[in-house]
Design an enzyme around this catalytic site. Structure first.
Site, PDB file in Angstrom:
ATOM      1  N   GLY A  47      -7.978 -11.751   2.375  1.00 30.12           N
ATOM      2  CA  GLY A  47      -8.320 -11.530   3.768  1.00 30.12           C
ATOM      3  C   GLY A  47      -7.495 -10.444   4.415  1.00 30.12           C
ATOM      4  O   GLY A  47      -7.064  -9.497   3.771  1.00 30.12           O
ATOM      5  N   GLU A 111      -1.254 -17.537   2.055  1.00 31.04           N
ATOM      6  CA  GLU A 111      -1.149 -16.798   0.804  1.00 31.04           C
ATOM      7  C   GLU A 111       0.311 -16.585   0.454  1.00 31.04           C
ATOM      8  O   GLU A 111       1.204 -16.841   1.265  1.00 31.04           O
ATOM      9  CB  GLU A 111      -1.917 -15.473   0.869  1.00 31.04           C
ATOM     10  CG  GLU A 111      -3.425 -15.654   0.930  1.00 31.04           C
ATOM     11  CD  GLU A 111      -4.199 -14.358   0.839  1.00 31.04           C
ATOM     12  OE1 GLU A 111      -3.593 -13.306   0.557  1.00 31.04           O
ATOM     13  OE2 GLU A 111      -5.425 -14.384   1.065  1.00 31.04           O
ATOM     14  N   HIS A 225      -1.557  -8.148 -10.045  1.00 34.18           N
ATOM     15  CA  HIS A 225      -2.020  -9.421  -9.491  1.00 34.18           C
ATOM     16  C   HIS A 225      -1.899 -10.484 -10.574  1.00 34.18           C
ATOM     17  O   HIS A 225      -2.321 -10.267 -11.713  1.00 34.18           O
ATOM     18  CB  HIS A 225      -3.465  -9.311  -9.016  1.00 34.18           C
ATOM     19  CG  HIS A 225      -3.868 -10.399  -8.086  1.00 34.18           C
ATOM     20  ND1 HIS A 225      -4.053 -11.703  -8.505  1.00 34.18           N
ATOM     21  CD2 HIS A 225      -4.103 -10.408  -6.748  1.00 34.18           C
ATOM     22  CE1 HIS A 225      -4.399 -12.454  -7.468  1.00 34.18           C
ATOM     23  NE2 HIS A 225      -4.432 -11.693  -6.393  1.00 34.18           N
ATOM     24  N   ARG A 271       4.040 -11.670  -5.662  1.00 38.04           N
ATOM     25  CA  ARG A 271       3.168 -11.411  -6.808  1.00 38.04           C
ATOM     26  C   ARG A 271       3.915 -10.891  -8.034  1.00 38.04           C
ATOM     27  O   ARG A 271       3.551 -11.214  -9.171  1.00 38.04           O
ATOM     28  CB  ARG A 271       2.077 -10.412  -6.394  1.00 38.04           C
ATOM     29  CG  ARG A 271       1.045 -11.040  -5.483  1.00 38.04           C
ATOM     30  CD  ARG A 271       0.050 -10.026  -4.975  1.00 38.04           C
ATOM     31  NE  ARG A 271      -1.008 -10.687  -4.199  1.00 38.04           N
ATOM     32  CZ  ARG A 271      -1.949 -10.038  -3.542  1.00 38.04           C
ATOM     33  NH1 ARG A 271      -1.978  -8.719  -3.554  1.00 38.04           N
ATOM     34  NH2 ARG A 271      -2.878 -10.708  -2.875  1.00 38.04           N
ATOM     35  N   HIS A 328      -3.212  -4.107  -9.782  1.00 35.26           N
ATOM     36  CA  HIS A 328      -3.926  -4.463  -8.550  1.00 35.26           C
ATOM     37  C   HIS A 328      -3.759  -3.436  -7.435  1.00 35.26           C
ATOM     38  O   HIS A 328      -4.742  -2.987  -6.857  1.00 35.26           O
ATOM     39  CB  HIS A 328      -3.429  -5.827  -8.076  1.00 35.26           C
ATOM     40  CG  HIS A 328      -4.166  -6.396  -6.917  1.00 35.26           C
ATOM     41  ND1 HIS A 328      -5.527  -6.600  -6.926  1.00 35.26           N
ATOM     42  CD2 HIS A 328      -3.735  -6.834  -5.695  1.00 35.26           C
ATOM     43  CE1 HIS A 328      -5.912  -7.126  -5.774  1.00 35.26           C
ATOM     44  NE2 HIS A 328      -4.844  -7.267  -5.006  1.00 35.26           N
ATOM     45  N   GLU A 352      -4.401   3.215   0.460  1.00 33.85           N
ATOM     46  CA  GLU A 352      -3.657   3.071  -0.787  1.00 33.85           C
ATOM     47  C   GLU A 352      -3.295   4.409  -1.400  1.00 33.85           C
ATOM     48  O   GLU A 352      -2.332   4.510  -2.164  1.00 33.85           O
ATOM     49  CB  GLU A 352      -4.460   2.233  -1.786  1.00 33.85           C
ATOM     50  CG  GLU A 352      -3.630   1.768  -2.973  1.00 33.85           C
ATOM     51  CD  GLU A 352      -4.386   0.864  -3.924  1.00 33.85           C
ATOM     52  OE1 GLU A 352      -3.827   0.550  -4.995  1.00 33.85           O
ATOM     53  OE2 GLU A 352      -5.529   0.457  -3.607  1.00 33.85           O
ATOM     54  N   ARG A 363       3.838  -5.122  -2.256  1.00 31.05           N
ATOM     55  CA  ARG A 363       3.017  -5.403  -1.076  1.00 31.05           C
ATOM     56  C   ARG A 363       2.858  -6.895  -0.835  1.00 31.05           C
ATOM     57  O   ARG A 363       2.604  -7.672  -1.754  1.00 31.05           O
ATOM     58  CB  ARG A 363       1.625  -4.773  -1.229  1.00 31.05           C
ATOM     59  CG  ARG A 363       0.680  -5.110  -0.086  1.00 31.05           C
ATOM     60  CD  ARG A 363      -0.636  -4.401  -0.220  1.00 31.05           C
ATOM     61  NE  ARG A 363      -1.429  -4.826  -1.349  1.00 31.05           N
ATOM     62  CZ  ARG A 363      -2.201  -5.916  -1.390  1.00 31.05           C
ATOM     63  NH1 ARG A 363      -2.255  -6.727  -0.334  1.00 31.05           N
ATOM     64  NH2 ARG A 363      -2.917  -6.202  -2.459  1.00 31.05           N
TER      65      ARG A 363
END
Length: 515
Positions: A47, A111, A225, A271, A328, A352, A363
């Site tokens: 999101g 998240e 990711h 991550r 990712h 990006e 990130r």
């Protein structure tokens, strides 16, 4: 004669946000090398993060972003992002953008590495697709969007960007001129064997900017990711971090929940931490699964992921999704200031493709679409304040290549995953760099003989160039931090100096392509 006031390379969220701010006063052309739907925005399952809740504060979002980025972030850029984010999202809501709701209003998800529930979704796990279509409607009839036309080169003369050279499906090379050109062509996930990106994302922006003479910064910071669906030895697609945010957890084939005790946030750790933990499990011979049993109404909450699993024969009813980490998001990119200025007059970068320091070394989840929206708007407003000065272009001199055969894309991807992937060593990076320099023609470090190349050959050459730049940066970064892990490096806990690469620095080094 200029063809437009503004040229935009790329058609995702950052490009469309800038275009919307500009198109009411400027003539804007957008180029995309495939269709308007081919890009990472359309694929974004996650999101958009913003401190919209009454019990949330932008200062907390700021601290979460800085912590995830290992405090390598530019503090001013982060503060601007998180302070402007709520207002940008309120504007989308006022325009009719349909974000998911629950009984209390906006449905806010959780998240990894976020201290609060602050993630807005649209269509469950189809936020990017919904956002893209909303933004396309905003500029419909106001901009010229050219599909299936690849930008081959940024035209720079005497330090001024004049426009771009392109080639469409009919093979004709065209030159477009404008006082302002925005590079918004995405990152470089497609350089790796396992990745979450659209197949068009192959490092084009990095290669174009390097040949134009831009500075590139922090290219060693590639975010992997943790959870890509893994079927028959191949990556089948992304399984959003939001799944873990709703209670899913990782386990190995022995049933061990290996994230317990590894990090205080366990399965919702940053991550880079989770990706390396999964990588370590796989090195030990374990298979890794995402256990989705705790997620209520999984198929309803995550329809895109459910359809992806069923398409590849993975039964969501059995609650164990096989996963593997994949490339990712690139935290580094074309070095810009907060207004998107690259240092070359008339050339800007955003999204990006750019690096203004907002993401640091890693990130924070769901900050990417937010970055495109916030800084796309800022770049657009900045250009509106700039004079439209167009220099008289000279005919570009044709470049000649040696005709050396190029490697296959898959060869580049497999080698990058093996030698410059989730974990790196000086030895592995040197192997990668040596092979890349054997593939690259000496004269093409600064120019490209695109007249004698097909678009597919230009893409492969861009991949080689971007991979070479990222490998050089990873060699120079001795510290392990964020998305860059050196097994033979040193671990740091605070800010580190940026790694900056330019055409000029290579020439000054006098190393004949070995810098």
């Amino acid at each position: 004669m200029p063809n437009a006031d503004v040229l935009i390379v790329g058609s995702g969220a950052a490009a469309l946000q800038a275009a919307e701010k500009l198109c009411h006063q400027k003539n804007v052309i957008i180029f995309t090398k495939r269709t308007r739907y081919d890009g990472n925005t359309n694929m974004a399952q996650g999101g958009i993060a913003a401190a919209l809740a009454a019990d949330d504060r932008w200062e907390w979002h700021y601290e979460d972003t800085m912590r995830a980025g290992c405090y390598h972030n530019d503090a001013e850029a982060v503060a601007y992002l998180v302070r402007c984010g709520p207002e940008v999202l309120r504007q989308l809501l006022e325009e009719g953008m349909a974000f998911d709701q629950d009984e209390s209003g906006l449905s806010l998800g959780q998240e990894g590495a976020h201290s609060q529930r602050r993630i807005l979704h649209a269509g469950g796990d189809a936020t990017g697709a919904n956002l893209l279509r909303h933004m396309q409607k905003r500029v419909e009839g106001r901009v010229r969007l050219i599909e299936h036309e690849m930008v081959l080169e940024i035209i720079v003369q005497d330090g001024i960007c004049l426009g771009v050279a392109t080639r469409g499906e009919n093979g004709e090379i065209r030159h477009y001129y404008a006082p302002h050109t925005i590079l918004a062509a995405g990152g470089a996930g497609g350089l790796y064997e396992f990745h979450s990106n659209n197949s068009t994302i192959t490092g084009d922006a990095l290669a174009l900017a390097y040949r134009a003479g831009c500075e590139l910064v922090d290219l060693e910071f590639m975010q992997f990711h943790p959870t890509m669906l893994y079927v028959d030895g191949r990556c089948a697609g992304l399984v959003s971090e939001a799944v873990r945010g709703e209670g899913a957890f990782l386990q190995n084939s022995s049933g061990e929940q290996f994230m317990k005790g590894l990090h205080e946030q366990q399965d919702l750790a940053p991550r880079d931490v989770v990706a390396r933990a999964i990588h370590e499990q796989m090195l030990q011979g374990e298979r890794v699964f995402l256990n989705i049993a705790p997620v209520e109404k999984f198929a309803e909450r995550f329809p895109t992921i459910t359809a992806l699993c069923r398409h590849h024969g993975v039964a969501v009813e059995e609650a164990l999704l096989p996963v593997v980490p994949g490339a990712h998001f690139l935290m580094g990119g074309v070095r810009v200031d907060l207004d998107g200025e690259t240092g070359i007059q008339g050339l800007y970068a955003v999204g990006e493709a750019a690096c203004n320091g907002v993401h640091g070394a890693n990130r924070l989840a769901s900050n990417s679409l937010l970055e495109g929206l916030v800084f796309g708007e800022r770049v657009g407003r900045h250009i509106l304040q700039k004079p439209d000065v167009q220099a008289a272009p000279c005919a570009p001199a044709p470049q000649r290549g040696s005709g050396r055969p190029l490697p296959a894309k898959r060869d580049i991807q497999q080698r990058m995953s093996r030698y410059a992937g989730i974990v790196r060593t000086e030895e592995s990076l040197l192997q990668m760099k040596t092979w890349l320099e054997e593939c690259l023609e000496e004269e093409a470090y600064g120019t490209l003989p695109y007249e004698s190349m097909t678009n597919e050959e230009v893409t492969v050459h861009n991949m080689l160039t971007a991979a070479w730049l990222m490998t050089r940066a990873a060699l120079q970064r001795k510290e392990s931090i964020g998305g860059h892990c050196r097994l033979d490096g040193i671990t740091v806990s605070g800010p580190v100096a940026p790694i900056i690469l330019t055409k000029q620095s290579r020439q000054l080094a006098g190393t004949g392509g070995k810098a």
